[in-house]
Design an enzyme around this catalytic site. Structure first.
Site, PDB file in Angstrom:
ATOM      1  N   ALA A   5     -10.116   0.751  -3.563  1.00  0.00           N
ATOM      2  CA  ALA A   5      -9.035   1.521  -3.963  1.00  0.00           C
ATOM      3  C   ALA A   5      -9.517   2.187  -5.492  1.00  0.00           C
ATOM      4  O   ALA A   5      -9.368   3.137  -5.859  1.00  0.00           O
ATOM      5  CB  ALA A   5      -7.573   1.148  -3.748  1.00  0.00           C
ATOM      6  N   ARG A  55       0.671  -1.184  -0.137  1.00  0.00           N
ATOM      7  CA  ARG A  55       0.128  -0.045   0.209  1.00  0.00           C
ATOM      8  C   ARG A  55       0.747   1.199  -0.006  1.00  0.00           C
ATOM      9  O   ARG A  55       0.563   2.141  -0.661  1.00  0.00           O
ATOM     10  CB  ARG A  55      -0.874  -0.219   1.102  1.00  0.00           C
ATOM     11  CG  ARG A  55      -1.827   1.201   1.402  1.00  0.00           C
ATOM     12  CD  ARG A  55      -2.386   0.832   2.642  1.00  0.00           C
ATOM     13  NE  ARG A  55      -3.224  -0.168   2.786  1.00  0.00           N
ATOM     14  CZ  ARG A  55      -4.705  -0.361   2.417  1.00  0.00           C
ATOM     15  NH1 ARG A  55      -5.175   0.722   1.909  1.00  0.00           N
ATOM     16  NH2 ARG A  55      -5.322  -1.511   2.636  1.00  0.00           N
ATOM     17  N   ASP A  90     -14.073   6.097   0.371  1.00  0.00           N
ATOM     18  CA  ASP A  90     -14.511   5.480   1.315  1.00  0.00           C
ATOM     19  C   ASP A  90     -15.331   6.308   2.317  1.00  0.00           C
ATOM     20  O   ASP A  90     -16.255   5.981   2.689  1.00  0.00           O
ATOM     21  CB  ASP A  90     -13.369   4.866   2.432  1.00  0.00           C
ATOM     22  CG  ASP A  90     -12.661   3.489   1.964  1.00  0.00           C
ATOM     23  OD1 ASP A  90     -13.316   2.948   1.105  1.00  0.00           O
ATOM     24  OD2 ASP A  90     -11.757   2.967   2.732  1.00  0.00           O
ATOM     25  N   ARG A 116      -3.863  -8.888   9.283  1.00  0.00           N
ATOM     26  CA  ARG A 116      -3.152  -8.749   7.974  1.00  0.00           C
ATOM     27  C   ARG A 116      -1.548  -8.418   8.378  1.00  0.00           C
ATOM     28  O   ARG A 116      -1.314  -7.894   9.455  1.00  0.00           O
ATOM     29  CB  ARG A 116      -3.422  -7.407   7.077  1.00  0.00           C
ATOM     30  CG  ARG A 116      -3.563  -6.177   8.092  1.00  0.00           C
ATOM     31  CD  ARG A 116      -4.683  -5.343   7.366  1.00  0.00           C
ATOM     32  NE  ARG A 116      -4.379  -5.341   5.890  1.00  0.00           N
ATOM     33  CZ  ARG A 116      -5.418  -4.583   4.766  1.00  0.00           C
ATOM     34  NH1 ARG A 116      -6.516  -4.285   5.223  1.00  0.00           N
ATOM     35  NH2 ARG A 116      -4.957  -4.596   3.646  1.00  0.00           N
TER      36      ARG A 116
END
Length: 446
Positions: A332, A119, A319, A200
């Protein structure tokens, strides 16, 4: 209506100045994309970002080819591809380790590439590109209040220091807990727990012994790879990238815990191991290699009644408007599409018709976004319902033409006139959805 400019994307220094002042609140993917495309379309744009400096946080993020074609158009393909996972296929397993399906990932598809990687690295490419275009990015500017002045045709945002910024339009790309949302819809609509959370992690393969363990070396001996295990109301994805030097994993699981305002916190590896204790031993082995992990609660909203404020000068994107579940692999990408399409509709509406531009944009985007969200939910339900011994193409990650072949910029140009004329003739109405079912062209996907 304003005469449209040349529809062929042009270098920013060849685009005529529209005179439209845009403030983007939030320098995430949607905000940066909106600012880049606004600059390309001749708008004057500035970004306000609350953090003082970017941090190397996060793990894997995916852009579908629908976003990839936009970023390649910006000249970023080589930089993004250099830091992307190069796995040639997705190997989908049941939770006991039986192979369900091998999904080939041969890029390009529909004329574009997908970009999947860390990211922070992906974001850094867009952030640096925005700065190279001359876009002003003011860090450490926390928005605390929004308003609009219909009489003077302005929208405003005030930051924590008390400084006020005025523009023709304010784009709130301020995330799932958007401050601007209440101003736009007129009431508090806090996100609610989805019933799921994800653990994660991202870590170095060599440093943590991935290459030397026979239960984990499959991630490193054949270049970049992408593996998934599904079933028992969970799915676990593990990947390697950067020539198998970096490992990432993410597991989506049931979680009904209340969210106390912090949806992301340090997780415990032992908790992750507990939920895969009866899974393929490779899953626990990969998980145990991580030095740490993040516990990320997945929040959702019911579809908002509108993404555009009463006077049409404050808009929600990404978002802030429509959070996505990870199984959609589109959060995204849809934020990128939002920002690009908005830059186009503002360009076509012109400085004197900003509300028409934002309302037309909302109509262009609203149903498509909901379709993408619902497709992600159907993927999660299919994966989480998988049983040992299942097999077949139906368990592949869906990449339908209606979703992936879409060109947000070209579509905004093509759709603008009819929708804008309808609003002018019949007045603006808040958007409506085709029920909570998938649109007909989407049903064919599932």
């Amino acid at each position: 209506m304003a005469q449209r400019q040349d529809q062929v994307p042009l270098p920013s220094n060849d685009v005529r100045d529209t005179g439209i002042d845009v403030i983007v609140v939030g320098a995430g993917f949607g905000g940066i994309a909106c600012a880049i495309e606004c600059k390309r379309k001749g708008h004057r744009v500035m970004i306000l970002e609350k953090v003082h400096e970017l941090k190397d946080l996060g793990d894997t993020l995916s852009f579908g080819v629908n976003a990839g074609r936009i970023m390649a158009r910006w000249g970023l393909h080589e930089r993004l591809w250099d830091i992307s996972i190069r796995a040639p296929e997705l190997l989908v397993h049941d939770y006991l380790g039986g192979l369900i399906q091998v999904q080939k990932l041969a890029w390009p598809i529909f004329g574009a590439f997908a970009y999947n990687g860390h990211r922070a690295l992906l974001h850094g490419v867009l952030f640096e590109h925005a700065k190279a275009l001359g876009i002003e990015i003011r860090m450490g500017h926390q928005a605390v209040e929004y308003w609009e002045d219909e009489a003077n045709g302005k929208a405003s945002v005030k930051v924590e220091t008390g400084e006020r910024f005025d523009a023709d339009v304010v784009v709130a790309a301020d995330g799932v807990k958007s401050l601007a949302r209440k101003f736009v819809i007129g009431y508090f609509d806090n996100p609610k727990p989805s019933g799921y959370a994800i653990y994660r992690a991202w870590f170095d393969a060599e440093e943590h012994g991935v290459m030397t363990d026979p239960l984990t070396d499959f991630l490193t001996i054949n270049g970049d790879v992408l593996y998934a295990w599904i079933g028992k109301d969970m799915h676990f994805i593990a990947s390697s990238s950067h020539g198998s030097k970096a490992i990432a994993w993410v597991i989506t699981h049931k979680d009904d815990a209340a969210v106390d305002g912090h949806w992301s916190s340090p997780g415990k590896i032992e908790d992750v191991l507990d939920i895969v204790k009866d899974w393929d031993p490779r899953c626990a082995a990969v998980i145990s290699k991580a030095p740490s992990c993040i516990d990320w609660k997945l929040l959702v909203h019911d579809p908002l009644p509108t993404w555009v404020s009463k006077s049409g000068r404050v808009v929600l994107i990404g978002d802030a408007a429509h959070p996505f579940l990870p199984s959609s692999v589109q959060g995204a990408s849809q934020a990128i599409e939002d920002g690009v399409a908005l830059a186009v509709t503002l360009n076509l509406a012109g400085k004197d018709n900003i509300p028409l531009g934002t309302r037309t944009w909302e109509s262009i985007r609203y149903q498509r976004v909901r379709d993408a969200q619902l497709l992600g939910e159907t993927t999660r339900e299919k994966w989480h319902g998988a049983k040992a011994g299942d097999s077949g193409k139906s368990f592949e990650l869906p990449m339908p033409e209606w979703l992936m072949a879409h060109d947000a910029e070209a579509h905004a140009y093509a759709a603008y006139d009819d929708i804008a004329q309808s609003i002018v003739q019949d007045g603006y109405r808040q958007p409506s959805l085709d029920g909570e079912q998938l649109s007909e062209h989407v049903k064919e996907t599932t």
